[in-house]
Design a protein around this motif. Structure first.
Motif, mmCIF file in Angstrom:
data_model
loop_
_atom_site.group_PDB
_atom_site.id
_atom_site.type_symbol
_atom_site.label_atom_id
_atom_site.label_comp_id
_atom_site.label_asym_id
_atom_site.label_seq_id
_atom_site.Cartn_x
_atom_site.Cartn_y
_atom_site.Cartn_z
ATOM 1 N N ASN A 99 16.468 -11.172 -3.795
ATOM 2 C CA ASN A 99 16.114 -12.491 -3.287
ATOM 3 C C ASN A 99 16.113 -13.531 -4.406
ATOM 4 O O ASN A 99 16.691 -14.602 -4.273
ATOM 5 C CB ASN A 99 14.729 -12.453 -2.632
ATOM 6 N N LEU A 100 15.475 -13.174 -5.506
ATOM 7 C CA LEU A 100 15.407 -14.118 -6.619
ATOM 8 C C LEU A 100 16.794 -14.382 -7.178
ATOM 9 O O LEU A 100 17.158 -15.514 -7.499
ATOM 10 C CB LEU A 100 14.481 -13.571 -7.711
ATOM 11 N N ASP A 101 17.582 -13.331 -7.251
ATOM 12 C CA ASP A 101 18.929 -13.459 -7.780
ATOM 13 C C ASP A 101 19.781 -14.356 -6.875
ATOM 14 O O ASP A 101 20.569 -15.180 -7.343
ATOM 15 C CB ASP A 101 19.564 -12.071 -7.899
ATOM 16 N N PHE A 102 19.591 -14.192 -5.575
ATOM 17 C CA PHE A 102 20.331 -15.018 -4.613
ATOM 18 C C PHE A 102 20.012 -16.494 -4.824
ATOM 19 O O PHE A 102 20.915 -17.339 -4.915
ATOM 20 C CB PHE A 102 19.970 -14.590 -3.191
ATOM 21 N N VAL A 103 18.732 -16.786 -4.944
ATOM 22 C CA VAL A 103 18.338 -18.183 -5.140
ATOM 23 C C VAL A 103 18.910 -18.718 -6.452
ATOM 24 O O VAL A 103 19.459 -19.821 -6.507
ATOM 25 C CB VAL A 103 16.806 -18.325 -5.130
#
Ligand SMILES: Nc1ncnc2c1ncn2[C@@H]1O[C@H](COP(=O)(O)OP(=O)(O)OP(=O)(O)O)[C@@H](O)[C@H]1O
Ligand SMILES: [Mg+2]
Lengths: 308, 379
Positions: A99-103
């Motif tokens: 999730n963090l990587d996506f953002v």
């Protein structure tokens, strides 16, 4: 704090069908300020915040957010602001890390890996970073969402009840962090229902049914309403409350633990009302009105106005 | 700001996310592999099997030895079971109409005499070809049989009759459905049908799912653009499409012995355009639909004309003009021509090229509608 306005909007209005949910709201927040956004359920907080970041089209209103036009330049605003939704809206089937990587990818952050790693670290979720977000407890989801919307180092954070369901320790850490970031020049608009949080904000905006009822620092708001509050302790407080509520001039009689808070905006009238009850059964003490007293008072008054 | 802005980095973020989500979503993934298998089994085996022991009636107007030899040989193919004997043709027709028998075999008067004279007597086979799949193999076997069955009887002085063009004139009347669709037509066609169904469905859910689960609010608050979202959601499913094609081609070859006359690489390359067309359609549905249920309904609504008007279920040339006109708009129609052309006729790029651009045009239009319809706000 400086004189630049991070949020400077006027007349923001939103209708759903023929119901006006946000009614001509003006809001000015200086850069580096923490602005608390208060109001009962359904008063239009979320709707207003969504308009600021271009998620909802405003029917009327103008102004700037971070210097960009709130109506026409929402892409520029999105790039520089972070928005934390009230309901968890990250991907439950992705892990914390993913999730963090996506953002981070979405904002094309240059040092993506470090930014993500740092964010995971700050969250204190190092060893659980491969756990699916859907498996996190409610409070941890909130903390993940907060971390995610700060990963691109926004200048303005629009946080919609960021600490709902978060434990006291984490809440305190959160506010520490907010104040630190505000010191570095970040601006915050934080919707909350917690009075202790409201008291930690530089300024407050209180809305009800889409109308802005009060705006200013805590002291200003307390002063504006000139509310007189008495605290009573003793036996049979419930009966006392019943009797007091019937009187014109008493706007509130609310139980606070073992005491009852009685408030009204006309201090003389209030004193006359309570005079017959100042017996040896009760101990009366005049206190400073708290924010909560003020807000409940504001709500009551607006209800009265509507019915009259 | 326009909907056509494109950042490779954000696009790639979408692709990575969609891949991970696809991998985690075991059920959907299993369905995407399961649907082709199921359809293959249904269309390939259950529907298009090689039915034998079909009830057959005989009208025997000649009692010669050769006639009986023929009937014996027919029974030996196991396609025909003689269950009735009729005296007149009209009796035979009634039995066919009622569905009592699948075939009526008519051995005419003077059959033996004409045969021995070398007059090529005719045998009339009337078939209930409502479902050609039922009768085509049986009829096929007759052609072979008539040339060999009488070999033993036609020896010595009659040996001259055993040569070509065949001692007997076989006449088949396929009743009710004169144009036979063969299995070969169906299995390659299945590639197109399965792709249409799964690709449209899976992407139709793509954006509505984000809306329903609330993640759309987050996605919209980030600076991502419509085209990046739409194409990013399409890419991972191209891979799934190729897995499906692989499965069907494998089955077509090893289970159904479908000939592969043309170039397989050519087919795979052209298929890319077709997959994209369907994914674009699906993703566009998902920008129009309010929720996942609506998206699925739209998918089915699209699926129906594809099955009926593309030439998969019915012969394209047999359809009325208006139906053909609709059919020409559908990617599946053109893809069926391509895939049948390459696999069965051995067509090359030159022959199938005219069928490619309508698919490409469809893709562009679908995607343009999708980008236009993609809502960048929540209201
Ligand atoms: N998409 C929508 N369509 C119609 N009405 C809506 C929509 N979104 C919000 N509303 C209505 O607008 C009003 C304000 O809602 P909003 O979510 O802004 O309130 P809120 O102040 O955030 O409340 P809470 O404290 O419960 O989060 C509510 O009455 C709600 O029913
Ligand atoms: Mg809200």
């Amino acid at each position: 704090m400086n004189d630049e306005l991070a949020i400077d909007v006027r007349g923001m209005t939103k209708r759903f069908g023929n119901r006006t949910v946000v009614n001509h709201i003006d809001l000015q927040v200086h850069t580096g300020e923490i602005c608390g956004f208060l109001g009962p359920n359904g008063s239009g907080k979320t709707t207003f915040i969504r308009m600021l970041c271009g998620l909802l089209r405003a029917e009327a209103g103008s102004g700037t957010v971070l210097g960009y036009d709130v109506i026409t330049e929402s892409d520029a605003i999105k790039l520089r602001a972070g928005y934390m939704t009230q309901k968890f809206s990250f991907y439950e089937d992705l892990s914390i890390f993913e999730n963090l990587d996506f953002v981070a990818r979405m904002y094309s952050i240059e040092d993506r890996r470090e930014a993500v790693a740092e964010s995971v670290e700050r969250l204190g979720l190092g060893e659980r970073k491969d756990q699916l977000a859907g498996e996190l407890s409610g409070g941890w989801k909130q903390r993940l969402a907060l971390a995610a919307c700060m990963i691109h180092r926004p200048k303005l954070l629009l946080l919609d009840e960021p600490t709902a369901g978060v434990d006291p320790q984490a809440r305190r850490d959160f506010w520490e962090q907010i104040h630190q970031l505000a010191g570095q020049g970040l601006t915050f608009l934080i919707a909350t229902h917690y009075m202790d949080e409201a008291e930690r904000c530089h300024r407050l905006a209180f809305i009800l049914n889409g109308n802005l009822l009060a705006q200013g620092t805590v002291a200003e708001i307390l002063e504006q309403t000139h509310l007189t509050t008495w605290s009573v302790s003793g036996s049979k407080l419930l009966e006392l409350a019943e009797q007091l509520r019937g009187q014109p001039g008493t706007q509130q009689a609310v139980a606070f633990g073992n005491t009852l808070h009685v408030s009204g905006d006309d201090s003389d009238a209030l004193e006359r009302i309570i005079a017959p009850f100042r017996t040896e059964h009760y101990e009366w003490r005049r206190i400073d009105a708290g924010l909560e007293d003020v807000f409940i008072h504001l709500m009551e008054r607006s209800k009265e106005r509507e019915s009259s | 700001m326009t909907g056509w802005d494109f950042s490779p980095a954000r696009f790639w973020a979408m692709v990575v996310k969609e891949f991970v989500q696809m991998r985690r979503d075991r059920l959907t993934f299993a369905m995407m592999v399961g649907i082709p298998l199921l359809q293959l089994i249904l269309f390939g085996y259950a529907i298009n099997s090689d039915p034998r022991h079909l009830p057959t009636a005989v009208i025997l107007a000649d009692n010669g030895r050769q006639g009986r030899t023929l009937l014996n040989a027919m029974q030996n193919t196991t396609y025909f079971d003689f269950v009735r004997q009729f005296k007149t043709e009209s009796e035979g027709h009634e039995a066919l109409a009622r569905g009592d028998v699948q075939f009526v075999i008519n051995i005419p008067e003077n059959f033996t005499r004409d045969l021995l004279r070398g007059d090529r007597p005719s045998i009339l086979v009337e078939a209930d070809a409502t479902d050609p799949g039922t009768t085509s193999n049986a009829i096929g076997s007759l052609n072979v049989l008539l040339n060999t069955a009488l070999q033993n009887d036609l020896k010595g002085p009659l040996a001259f009759l055993a040569g070509t063009p065949g001692p007997i004139d076989l006449r088949v009347h396929a009743l009710y459905n004169p144009e036979a669709i063969t299995q070969y037509n169906i299995v390659p066609g299945l590639i197109g049908v399965v792709l249409t169904m799964t690709m449209v469905m899976i992407t139709a859910l793509a954006i509505t799912r984000e809306r329903e689960s609330g993640t759309m609010e987050n996605l919209l608050s980030m600076p991502v653009r419509p085209l990046e979202v739409l194409i990013g959601k399409i890419i991972p499913y191209i891979l799934v499409g190729y897995i499906q094609i692989g499965l069907i081609l494998f089955a077509a070859h090893f289970l159904f012995r479908v000939p592969m006359a043309g170039s397989l690489p050519l087919l795979l390359i052209i298929t890319f355009v077709f997959i994209i067309a369907n994914l674009a359609m699906g993703v566009t549905f998902s920008t129009v639909a309010e929720n996942q249920r609506q998206a699925i309904q739209m998918g089915f609504f699209f699926f129906l004309p594809n099955i009926l008007l593309s030439g998969f279920a019915f012969s394209f040339r047999g359809m009325p003009d208006w139906a053909q006109a609709i059919g020409e708009l559908l990617p599946l129609t053109h893809f069926l021509r391509i895939v049948r052309g390459i696999l069965l006729k051995g067509n090359g790029l030159a022959e199938v090229a005219p069928e490619i651009w309508p698919i490409a045009l469809f893709t562009v239009v679908a995607l343009a509608i999708g980008v236009k319809r993609y809502r960048q706000t929540l209201d």
